[in-house]
Design a protein around this motif. Sequence first.
Motif, PDB file in Angstrom:
ATOM      1  N   ASP A   1      28.428   7.622  50.190  1.00  8.25           N
ATOM      2  CA  ASP A   1      28.974   6.322  50.576  1.00  8.25           C
ATOM      3  C   ASP A   1      28.946   6.087  52.081  1.00  8.25           C
ATOM      4  N   GLN A   2      28.520   7.077  52.895  1.00 10.69           N
ATOM      5  CA  GLN A   2      28.602   6.962  54.335  1.00 10.69           C
ATOM      6  C   GLN A   2      27.438   6.190  54.938  1.00 10.69           C
ATOM      7  N   LYS A   3      26.353   6.013  54.224  1.00 14.38           N
ATOM      8  CA  LYS A   3      25.153   5.388  54.785  1.00 14.38           C
ATOM      9  C   LYS A   3      24.808   4.105  54.022  1.00 14.38           C
ATOM     10  N   ILE A   4      24.349   3.120  54.800  1.00 19.54           N
ATOM     11  CA  ILE A   4      23.844   1.911  54.141  1.00 19.54           C
ATOM     12  C   ILE A   4      22.554   2.239  53.388  1.00 19.54           C
ATOM     13  N   PHE A   5      21.656   2.992  54.040  1.00 19.19           N
ATOM     14  CA  PHE A   5      20.454   3.475  53.358  1.00 19.19           C
ATOM     15  C   PHE A   5      20.799   4.818  52.745  1.00 19.19           C
ATOM     16  N   VAL A   6      21.006   4.817  51.448  1.00 16.25           N
ATOM     17  CA  VAL A   6      21.518   6.003  50.785  1.00 16.25           C
ATOM     18  C   VAL A   6      20.556   7.174  50.870  1.00 16.25           C
ATOM     19  N   GLU A   7      19.233   6.888  51.053  1.00 12.17           N
ATOM     20  CA  GLU A   7      18.264   7.976  51.140  1.00 12.17           C
ATOM     21  C   GLU A   7      18.545   8.892  52.329  1.00 12.17           C
ATOM     22  N   GLN A   8      19.231   8.374  53.365  1.00 15.38           N
ATOM     23  CA  GLN A   8      19.518   9.194  54.537  1.00 15.38           C
ATOM     24  C   GLN A   8      20.551  10.289  54.252  1.00 15.38           C
ATOM     25  N   THR A   9      21.264  10.186  53.152  1.00 16.70           N
ATOM     26  CA  THR A   9      22.280  11.186  52.808  1.00 16.70           C
ATOM     27  C   THR A   9      21.753  12.277  51.900  1.00 16.70           C
ATOM     28  N   TYR A  10      20.494  12.153  51.434  1.00 15.83           N
ATOM     29  CA  TYR A  10      19.993  13.108  50.429  1.00 15.83           C
ATOM     30  C   TYR A  10      19.935  14.527  50.982  1.00 15.83           C
ATOM     31  N   ASN A  11      19.492  14.685  52.227  1.00 19.04           N
ATOM     32  CA  ASN A  11      19.404  16.034  52.793  1.00 19.04           C
ATOM     33  C   ASN A  11      20.784  16.686  52.900  1.00 19.04           C
ATOM     34  N   SER A  12      21.795  15.883  53.293  1.00 17.93           N
ATOM     35  CA  SER A  12      23.156  16.422  53.363  1.00 17.93           C
ATOM     36  C   SER A  12      23.635  16.853  51.989  1.00 17.93           C
ATOM     37  N   CYS A  13      23.341  16.055  50.968  1.00 16.71           N
ATOM     38  CA  CYS A  13      23.730  16.410  49.599  1.00 16.71           C
ATOM     39  C   CYS A  13      23.017  17.677  49.147  1.00 16.71           C
ATOM     40  N   LEU A  14      21.721  17.800  49.497  1.00 14.02           N
ATOM     41  CA  LEU A  14      20.984  18.998  49.119  1.00 14.02           C
ATOM     42  C   LEU A  14      21.576  20.236  49.769  1.00 14.02           C
ATOM     43  N   GLY A  15      21.973  20.108  51.076  1.00 14.32           N
ATOM     44  CA  GLY A  15      22.568  21.253  51.746  1.00 14.32           C
ATOM     45  C   GLY A  15      23.877  21.666  51.112  1.00 14.32           C
ATOM     46  N   LEU A  16      24.666  20.699  50.727  1.00 16.83           N
ATOM     47  CA  LEU A  16      25.943  21.010  50.101  1.00 16.83           C
ATOM     48  C   LEU A  16      25.749  21.666  48.741  1.00 16.83           C
ATOM     49  N   LEU A  17      24.761  21.193  47.986  1.00 18.01           N
ATOM     50  CA  LEU A  17      24.502  21.791  46.666  1.00 18.01           C
ATOM     51  C   LEU A  17      23.975  23.208  46.804  1.00 18.01           C
ATOM     52  N   ARG A  18      23.148  23.470  47.838  1.00 21.01           N
ATOM     53  CA  ARG A  18      22.655  24.833  48.037  1.00 21.01           C
ATOM     54  C   ARG A  18      23.818  25.763  48.397  1.00 21.01           C
ATOM     55  N   LEU A  19      24.734  25.255  49.223  1.00 22.17           N
ATOM     56  CA  LEU A  19      25.906  26.050  49.569  1.00 22.17           C
ATOM     57  C   LEU A  19      26.725  26.376  48.321  1.00 22.17           C
ATOM     58  N   GLY A  20      26.833  25.404  47.444  1.00 20.91           N
ATOM     59  CA  GLY A  20      27.550  25.650  46.200  1.00 20.91           C
ATOM     60  C   GLY A  20      26.832  26.635  45.309  1.00 20.91           C
ATOM     61  N   ALA A  21      25.476  26.618  45.353  1.00 26.92           N
ATOM     62  CA  ALA A  21      24.718  27.557  44.533  1.00 26.92           C
ATOM     63  C   ALA A  21      24.897  28.981  45.019  1.00 26.92           C
ATOM     64  N   ARG A  22      25.033  29.179  46.366  1.00 30.99           N
ATOM     65  CA  ARG A  22      25.169  30.529  46.903  1.00 30.99           C
ATOM     66  C   ARG A  22      26.559  31.105  46.644  1.00 30.99           C
ATOM     67  N   ALA A  23      27.529  30.250  46.704  1.00 30.48           N
ATOM     68  CA  ALA A  23      28.903  30.740  46.504  1.00 30.48           C
ATOM     69  C   ALA A  23      29.555  29.911  45.403  1.00 30.48           C
ATOM     70  N   ASN A  24      28.985  30.018  44.249  1.00 23.71           N
ATOM     71  CA  ASN A  24      29.433  29.182  43.144  1.00 23.71           C
ATOM     72  C   ASN A  24      30.891  29.475  42.787  1.00 23.71           C
ATOM     73  N   ALA A  25      31.254  30.742  42.844  1.00 18.76           N
ATOM     74  CA  ALA A  25      32.612  31.094  42.448  1.00 18.76           C
ATOM     75  C   ALA A  25      33.616  30.523  43.429  1.00 18.76           C
ATOM     76  N   ARG A  26      33.322  30.676  44.730  1.00 16.83           N
ATOM     77  CA  ARG A  26      34.268  30.193  45.730  1.00 16.83           C
ATOM     78  C   ARG A  26      34.255  28.679  45.819  1.00 16.83           C
ATOM     79  N   ALA A  27      33.047  28.025  45.575  1.00 18.05           N
ATOM     80  CA  ALA A  27      32.929  26.577  45.747  1.00 18.05           C
ATOM     81  C   ALA A  27      33.845  25.823  44.797  1.00 18.05           C
ATOM     82  N   CYS A  28      34.140  26.438  43.677  1.00 18.55           N
ATOM     83  CA  CYS A  28      34.981  25.748  42.705  1.00 18.55           C
ATOM     84  C   CYS A  28      36.417  25.644  43.190  1.00 18.55           C
TER      85      CYS A  28
END
Length: 489
Positions: free
Chosen positions: A440-467
């Motif tokens: 919701d932070q960007k008018i052009f939503v495509e600009q947020t995709y890299n940030s979302c990908l980074g957050l999902l990768r972080l969750g994949a590495r520490a899935n137990a703690r991310a929850c």
Amino acid sequence: MANKYITMLQLRSILQQKSQGRSNRQIAKFLHLSRETVNRYTQQFQQLDKTIEALLKLNDEELSSLFQKEVPEVKKDWRLDDLQQRIPSLHDELQKPHATRMILWEEYRQKLPDGYGYAQFCEQLSRYIETHKAVMILDHNPAASMMFDFAGDKIPLVDRITGEVTWSLVLVCVYPFSGYTYVEAMLNATQFWLLKALNNATSFFGGVSLSTKTDNMKQIAKKSNRYEPAFEELAQQWSLHFGTTMMATRVRKPRDKASVESHVNVVYNRIYAPLRNRVFHDIDQLNHALWEELDRMNSRNLQRCNYSRYDRFTLHEKPLLVPLPAEPFIPKTKVEAKVQRNCHVTLGQDWHHYSVPYQHIGKTVEIVYDTDHVEIYLNMIRIACHRRNYVRNGHTTLKEHLSPCQRYYARIKGYDREYFMTKAGVVCEHTVNAISKILDQKIFVEQTYNSCLGLLRLGARANARACFMDYSFINFPTCTPFSPTIFTI
């Protein structure tokens, strides 16, 4: 009667009546012959050392050799010998355009001023031509061949509104053995209409002959040859589909398919003539009328016969025909194309692009297509197959055809809000909240995709703690449109 022979029956009558004691005058009067003729044959009989009874027992050949001596051959005119030597070349010259007998005779008299006059020149030339017009009687086997050709006379179609006249062609198909015939009118003589009419002909006959013969029409024969003509790709596909052998006549030899040539005239007399005063407005109406007259012609008894073409075909040919295939014939077209750097080839007819495995970039391939499918071949090996798409400038792409880089880019291009929310839902509720705030932070939503990908990768590495992580401390400062957004954790 000088230098003329009497018949063997008259000769035997002379011998028989002579054995009965009749005079030569009586014999001449009875047989309506001259006395000189009877006297001459009587003198020949008296010179033979045989009785009349023995002569009457001889056959005609033996009796003729005793009485009818060969007449001495009259000496030929030197001009005749000279002209007979020239006639073959004169006949060849007569076949050339604009050559006439008068011109050939004038050239002949220039070379031979004492030669024949024009009348005798034409007489000798005509005799030579007649001797070279001998024809052969061909015996056709049942179901061995079907011949087809276009009728020379076209039938007009009149537009109902404008009155414009267009001329339709008529295809004539015939089985030579029985004479069973099929006709169909076509708007033009293209391959599409011709193959469609041939398909209808096979359905009408209820089977296919062992061979199919026509002349060297360009829709069928790609290259004419006296022994091995080359056929068009679609013609070969048609013959292969129906299990028949395509054949072409010799160039300028219409007698090679004399049956269909003669049946064109039959169609003129039996089908064209009854329809001569009718006006047709469309091709379906014309074909309906043609087929009505065709049924009458095929069912009509042949002259001096107690059977019709249909009877002869049904009895002798139809049981021997090759059965029709289960599927209809669908013509396929083959073109060449080069695989582009985007792993696609272009089908020029629709200007639609189809994918090819990326390993074949830069290679020339063959595209074989019909109304439903598009197949791509390289060195006779199929490397791709697609459903045909008629969208102009469109792309039909299979993911497995793309290179790894293209797949990655295509995966990025496929990102949307729903994709990231689904992925975040797999991790935990806090991740869903965080992803939602980032999107919701960007008018052009495509600009947020890299940030979302980074957050999902972080969750994949520490899935137990991310929850169990608390994302409430994340501060997302409010920013104006198009300004860089900086947030801290």
